[in-house]
Design a protein around this motif. Structure first.
Motif, mmCIF file in Angstrom:
data_model
loop_
_atom_site.group_PDB
_atom_site.id
_atom_site.type_symbol
_atom_site.label_atom_id
_atom_site.label_comp_id
_atom_site.label_asym_id
_atom_site.label_seq_id
_atom_site.Cartn_x
_atom_site.Cartn_y
_atom_site.Cartn_z
ATOM 1 N N PHE A 196 0.863 -1.174 0.000
ATOM 2 C CA PHE A 196 0.000 0.000 0.000
ATOM 3 C C PHE A 196 0.902 1.227 0.000
ATOM 4 N N LEU A 197 0.781 2.022 -1.040
ATOM 5 C CA LEU A 197 1.621 3.208 -1.192
ATOM 6 C C LEU A 197 0.910 4.396 -0.561
ATOM 7 N N ARG A 198 1.669 5.200 0.158
ATOM 8 C CA ARG A 198 1.102 6.352 0.856
ATOM 9 C C ARG A 198 1.360 7.630 0.059
ATOM 10 N N ALA A 199 0.345 8.459 0.004
ATOM 11 C CA ALA A 199 0.456 9.833 -0.504
ATOM 12 C C ALA A 199 0.902 9.912 -1.962
ATOM 13 N N ILE A 200 0.271 9.128 -2.813
ATOM 14 C CA ILE A 200 0.515 9.286 -4.245
ATOM 15 C C ILE A 200 -0.758 9.798 -4.906
ATOM 16 N N ASN A 201 -0.588 10.341 -6.098
ATOM 17 C CA ASN A 201 -1.691 10.890 -6.889
ATOM 18 C C ASN A 201 -2.458 11.964 -6.130
ATOM 19 N N LEU A 202 -1.694 12.767 -5.386
ATOM 20 C CA LEU A 202 -2.241 13.918 -4.672
ATOM 21 C C LEU A 202 -1.599 15.167 -5.252
ATOM 22 N N GLY A 203 -2.393 16.057 -5.741
ATOM 23 C CA GLY A 203 -1.848 17.294 -6.292
ATOM 24 C C GLY A 203 -1.098 17.064 -7.590
ATOM 25 N N ALA A 204 -0.449 18.094 -8.055
ATOM 26 C CA ALA A 204 0.212 18.049 -9.357
ATOM 27 C C ALA A 204 1.581 17.384 -9.325
ATOM 28 N N ASN A 205 2.200 17.306 -8.150
ATOM 29 C CA ASN A 205 3.592 16.864 -8.091
ATOM 30 C C ASN A 205 3.807 15.451 -7.566
ATOM 31 N N ARG A 206 2.775 14.721 -7.237
ATOM 32 C CA ARG A 206 2.939 13.377 -6.668
ATOM 33 C C ARG A 206 2.215 12.328 -7.503
ATOM 34 N N LYS A 207 2.218 12.513 -8.799
ATOM 35 C CA LYS A 207 1.551 11.573 -9.706
ATOM 36 C C LYS A 207 2.361 10.291 -9.831
ATOM 37 N N PHE A 208 1.651 9.161 -9.799
ATOM 38 C CA PHE A 208 2.289 7.857 -9.960
ATOM 39 C C PHE A 208 1.250 6.913 -10.571
ATOM 40 N N PRO A 209 1.117 6.932 -11.895
ATOM 41 C CA PRO A 209 0.113 6.104 -12.577
ATOM 42 C C PRO A 209 0.360 4.611 -12.364
ATOM 43 N N LYS A 210 -0.693 3.838 -12.488
ATOM 44 C CA LYS A 210 -0.621 2.386 -12.265
ATOM 45 C C LYS A 210 0.458 1.724 -13.119
ATOM 46 N N ASP A 211 0.529 2.063 -14.393
ATOM 47 C CA ASP A 211 1.515 1.434 -15.267
ATOM 48 C C ASP A 211 2.941 1.728 -14.811
ATOM 49 N N ALA A 212 3.183 2.927 -14.307
ATOM 50 C CA ALA A 212 4.509 3.290 -13.813
ATOM 51 C C ALA A 212 4.823 2.544 -12.511
ATOM 52 N N ILE A 213 3.810 2.331 -11.676
ATOM 53 C CA ILE A 213 4.001 1.547 -10.453
ATOM 54 C C ILE A 213 4.419 0.125 -10.821
ATOM 55 N N VAL A 214 3.690 -0.485 -11.738
ATOM 56 C CA VAL A 214 4.008 -1.851 -12.167
ATOM 57 C C VAL A 214 5.437 -1.919 -12.696
ATOM 58 N N ALA A 215 5.807 -0.987 -13.556
ATOM 59 C CA ALA A 215 7.156 -0.975 -14.135
ATOM 60 C C ALA A 215 8.229 -0.830 -13.056
ATOM 61 N N ALA A 216 8.014 0.040 -12.076
ATOM 62 C CA ALA A 216 8.990 0.243 -11.008
ATOM 63 C C ALA A 216 9.123 -1.001 -10.130
ATOM 64 N N VAL A 217 8.004 -1.651 -9.841
ATOM 65 C CA VAL A 217 8.027 -2.869 -9.019
ATOM 66 C C VAL A 217 8.760 -3.984 -9.764
ATOM 67 N N GLU A 218 8.480 -4.115 -11.048
ATOM 68 C CA GLU A 218 9.166 -5.137 -11.845
ATOM 69 C C GLU A 218 10.661 -4.826 -11.961
#
Length: 174
Positions: free
Chosen positions: A7-29
């Motif tokens: 569970f990731l905390r404090a993402i996709n809040l405001g303009a500067n903390r964007k972390f789309p699902k596809d980017a999360i998957v890529a980073a985890v892989e």
């Protein structure tokens, strides 16, 4: 291989903390985890790993996320069994109002739990079980004193999901 849910905390809040699902998957892989999947765009990710230490898993993910995004992403990891237990525990409360779950990075002390429970106002209850805090709120939930910020003040790093998300993830990934 063991399956874990992060569970990731404090993402996709405001303009500067964007972390789309596809980017999360890529980073985890990229961090070496396999069979990666996400659920809605609020930082819920399932993966397999040979690592056994929760602290090592969290550290590896946090390092990967910061490298990818350029900002810290506190990450809280549970096993499938732990997630299912959190969802099952919620059923024992018989609460029909708003129910949120704050997921904790570390197990809180008894003194910290007592301080959190003292912070509640009328119609609010915090039930703490291990690294999960069930926030049972009444009709005035929009004015609640028991929030994830209050949980963090007393118990340390936490991220919050509503009970429906916890149940869905337990059913889907548990």
């Amino acid at each position: 291989m063991a399956t874990h849910i992060a569970f990731l905390r404090a993402i996709n809040l405001g303009a500067n903390r964007k972390f789309p699902k596809d980017a999360i998957v890529a980073a985890v892989e990229k961090a070496g985890f396999t069979d990666v999947a996400t659920h809605i765009n609020t930082g819920n990710v399932r993966f397999d790993t040979t690592l056994r230490s929760r602290a090592k898993i969290e550290a590896a993910l946090e390092e990967a996320f910061e490298a990818d995004r350029g900002f810290e992403v506190p990450t809280i990891v549970f096993t499938q069994r732990e997630l299912v237990a959190i969802a099952e525990e919620a059923e024992s409360f018989g609460h029909s109002g708003r129910h949120y779950v704050s997921l904790l990075k570390e197990t809180p002390t008894a003194a910290a739990i007592k301080a959190l429970q003292a912070a509640a106002s009328d119609g609010e209850v915090a039930k703490v079980g291990g690294r999960a805090v069930h926030l049972l709120l009444g009709e005035n939930y929009h004015e609640a004193k028991l929030t994830n910020a209050t949980v963090e003040k007393h118990l340390g790093v936490a991220t919050n999901r509503n009970l429906n998300v916890i149940r869905t993830l337990a059913d889907k990934w548990g």
